[in-house]
Enzyme design. Structure first.
Site, PDB file in Angstrom:
ATOM      1  N   VAL A  55      39.018  45.174  40.053  1.00 63.65           N
ATOM      2  CA  VAL A  55      38.341  46.516  40.616  1.00 63.65           C
ATOM      3  C   VAL A  55      39.023  47.624  40.698  1.00 63.65           C
ATOM      4  O   VAL A  55      40.060  47.597  41.165  1.00 63.65           O
ATOM      5  CB  VAL A  55      37.550  46.014  41.921  1.00 63.65           C
ATOM      6  CG1 VAL A  55      36.707  47.248  42.318  1.00 63.65           C
ATOM      7  CG2 VAL A  55      36.605  44.582  41.585  1.00 63.65           C
ATOM      8  N   ALA A 100      43.034  50.206  43.427  1.00 60.35           N
ATOM      9  CA  ALA A 100      42.538  49.007  42.636  1.00 60.35           C
ATOM     10  C   ALA A 100      42.872  47.783  43.436  1.00 60.35           C
ATOM     11  O   ALA A 100      43.646  47.880  44.214  1.00 60.35           O
ATOM     12  CB  ALA A 100      42.906  49.047  41.176  1.00 60.35           C
ATOM     13  N   LYS A 101      42.235  46.713  42.958  1.00 59.55           N
ATOM     14  CA  LYS A 101      42.541  45.214  43.299  1.00 59.55           C
ATOM     15  C   LYS A 101      42.333  44.003  42.469  1.00 59.55           C
ATOM     16  O   LYS A 101      41.384  44.181  41.639  1.00 59.55           O
ATOM     17  CB  LYS A 101      42.113  44.943  44.827  1.00 59.55           C
ATOM     18  CG  LYS A 101      42.838  43.784  45.593  1.00 59.55           C
ATOM     19  CD  LYS A 101      43.922  44.409  46.371  1.00 59.55           C
ATOM     20  CE  LYS A 101      44.983  43.427  46.956  1.00 59.55           C
ATOM     21  NZ  LYS A 101      45.871  44.021  47.992  1.00 59.55           N
ATOM     22  N   GLY A 102      42.934  43.221  42.347  1.00 58.91           N
ATOM     23  CA  GLY A 102      42.732  42.256  41.462  1.00 58.91           C
ATOM     24  C   GLY A 102      43.132  40.582  42.001  1.00 58.91           C
ATOM     25  O   GLY A 102      43.445  40.504  43.143  1.00 58.91           O
ATOM     26  N   ASP A 141      50.667  40.420  45.763  1.00 59.84           N
ATOM     27  CA  ASP A 141      49.839  40.291  46.935  1.00 59.84           C
ATOM     28  C   ASP A 141      49.770  38.784  47.183  1.00 59.84           C
ATOM     29  O   ASP A 141      50.832  37.882  47.009  1.00 59.84           O
ATOM     30  CB  ASP A 141      48.272  40.693  46.484  1.00 59.84           C
ATOM     31  CG  ASP A 141      47.718  40.950  48.029  1.00 59.84           C
ATOM     32  OD1 ASP A 141      47.782  41.671  48.607  1.00 59.84           O
ATOM     33  OD2 ASP A 141      46.751  40.150  48.358  1.00 59.84           O
TER      34      ASP A 141
END
Ligand code: NAD
Length: 408
Positions: A55, A100-102, A141
């Site tokens: 995202v 952003a992050k995934g 992460d």
């Protein structure tokens, strides 16, 4: 956890600072969401399909930036919330990135290293059109690390040429920063020391309790001990260890590196994760997962200061209770920003093909974090806001200004 919590904070603070409604609309939703199917040939020969997400919330201040996590609870709502938080974090510490992050919904503890590697290659392949050194730069992460970043870099470089700047948190041998792995934990302690000073606590000898002993928690514990605090308790997913006089964190880290978990006895007594959060201490550092401080346990929290090293460890109700009880909370977007700051330094070095000394990284990290901390304290005082509101206010104003300057 869902994005509505981040957005409620965003809405409240936007109201307080008088942000124009159009900008609120832009910033309430992600700019782009990518959901992919990831087929992986498992060791037993079966083809298993995983779901992955990236995202991208906002890129008005620079390329998208944010971690990738592998965890069974990963879902689009969670990734949306974490992506928005990244926008506010990079803006707050004033580095030229968006957010952003995934993540991939999977259980890495039940997968072999080869399966995780094939999953990573396949996920990268699906994302290769939406990530890139000037587009979106992933980082480690929960349950991902330097090795996973090396695999992403490898797969991406196959179609784009040698591209170390596509990820940060890589192994040093592939262009990573030697200080990146410890940066988030170190940053949390830089902030803890500043916050202790502002709230009349002496860090040396202070009792520190840390939930989570992974990348962030273990380095926070090691740095805290080195800086003279008593690390009274630490934990991992299986449980924790408590000694009010202070644990031997170095020895513990070595055992964890060998055995993969915190031993039930090693200079302390066993505690559950629930008990750990309620222990008598000066500084509580949640450094594992979100939503661990809730309306149920927060009335019994005895810490004098909470430093959010994990992302979103405090629920909305818990945040309110802590505020009512006068326990200061240093928000995640400040307390765990050390990782993305050193990621930024790593990326700068990759773009210039020029390596910095470790000392330079440490000095610059402290400079950026301390500056951000002071701006949050000052804004909180001036605007009569909580630290979290003040951090959001600074970040939102910076992003809104960038949007305006783009001519939108
Ligand atoms: P990690 O996977 O390296 O470690 C997570 C730790 O939490 C492990 O010790 C694990 O055993 C423990 N844990 C997992 N589930 C738990 C549970 N239910 N109860 C108690 N402990 C549990 O992850 P990490 O990279 O250290 O990330 C921890 C937190 O910090 C996450 O919220 C992450 O989003 C945030 N964060 C990480 C970075 C980074 O640089 N890695 C940067 C910013 C924020």
């Amino acid at each position: 956890m869902d994005v509505s919590i981040v957005n409620r904070f965003f809405d409240d603070v936007s109201e307080k600072i008088g942000l124009e409604e159009g900008y609120r609309q832009v910033l309430r939703y992600p700019a782009r969401e990518t959901t992919v199917q990831i087929p992986v040939r498992m060791d037993d020969g079966q083809l298993q399909i995983f779901t992955g997400y990236r995202v991208q919330h906002n890129a008005d201040r620079g390329p998208y930036k944010g971690g990738i996590r592998y965890h069974p609870d990963v879902n689009l709502e969670e990734i949306r919330a974490l992506a928005a938080l990244m926008t506010w974090k990079t803006a707050l510490v004033n580095i030229p990135y968006g957010g952003a992050k995934g993540g991939v919904a999977c259980e890495p503890r039940q997968m072999s290293e080869e399966e995780i590697k094939r999953l990573t290659f396949s996920f990268t392949n699906k994302l290769r059109m939406v990530i890139g050194p000037m587009l979106d730069i992933p980082a480690p992460d929960v349950n991902t690390n330097a090795k996973v970043m090396a695999w992403i870099m490898h797969e991406y470089s196959k179609s784009h040429g040698w591209s170390p700047a596509v990820v940060t948190g890589k192994p040093v041998e592939l262009g990573g920063s030697p200080a990146r792995e410890s940066a988030t934990g170190r940053g949390a302690i830089i902030i803890a020391k500043e916050a202790a000073k502002s709230h009349g606590l002496v860090f040396e000898g202070a009792r520190v309790v840390i939930q989570g002993f992974g990348n962030v928690g273990s380095h926070a514990a090691l740095v805290a001990a080195k800086e003279g605090a008593r690390v009274a308790a630490v934990s991992d997913v299986y449980g924790g260890l408590y000694n009010p006089q202070g644990l031997d964190v170095e020895a513990l880290a070595q055992v964890v590196a060998r055995k993969g978990k915190i031993p039930e006895t090693n200079g302390g007594e066993a505690v559950t994760n629930e008990e750990l959060l309620e222990l008598e201490c000066d500084i509580l550092i949640p450094a594992a997962l979100e939503d661990v401080l809730t309306k149920r346990n927060t009335p019994r929290i005895k810490a004098k200061l909470v430093i959010e090293a994990a992302n979103m460890p405090t629920t909305e109700e818990a945040d309110r209770i802590l505020r009512e009880r006068g326990i200061p909370v240093i928000p995640d977007i400040l307390a765990n920003a050390g990782g993305v700051i050193v990621s930024y330094f790593e990326w700068v070095q990759n773009m210039q093909h020029y390596l910095w000394e470790r000392k330079q990284v440490a000095t610059e990290l402290k400079k950026l974090l301390t500056r951000a901390y002071k701006s949050v304290i000052q804004t909180a005082e001036e605007k009569k806001m909580s630290y979290r509101e003040a951090a959001f206010a600074i970040a939102i104003e910076r992003v809104a200004k960038a949007i305006r300057l783009h001519g939108i």
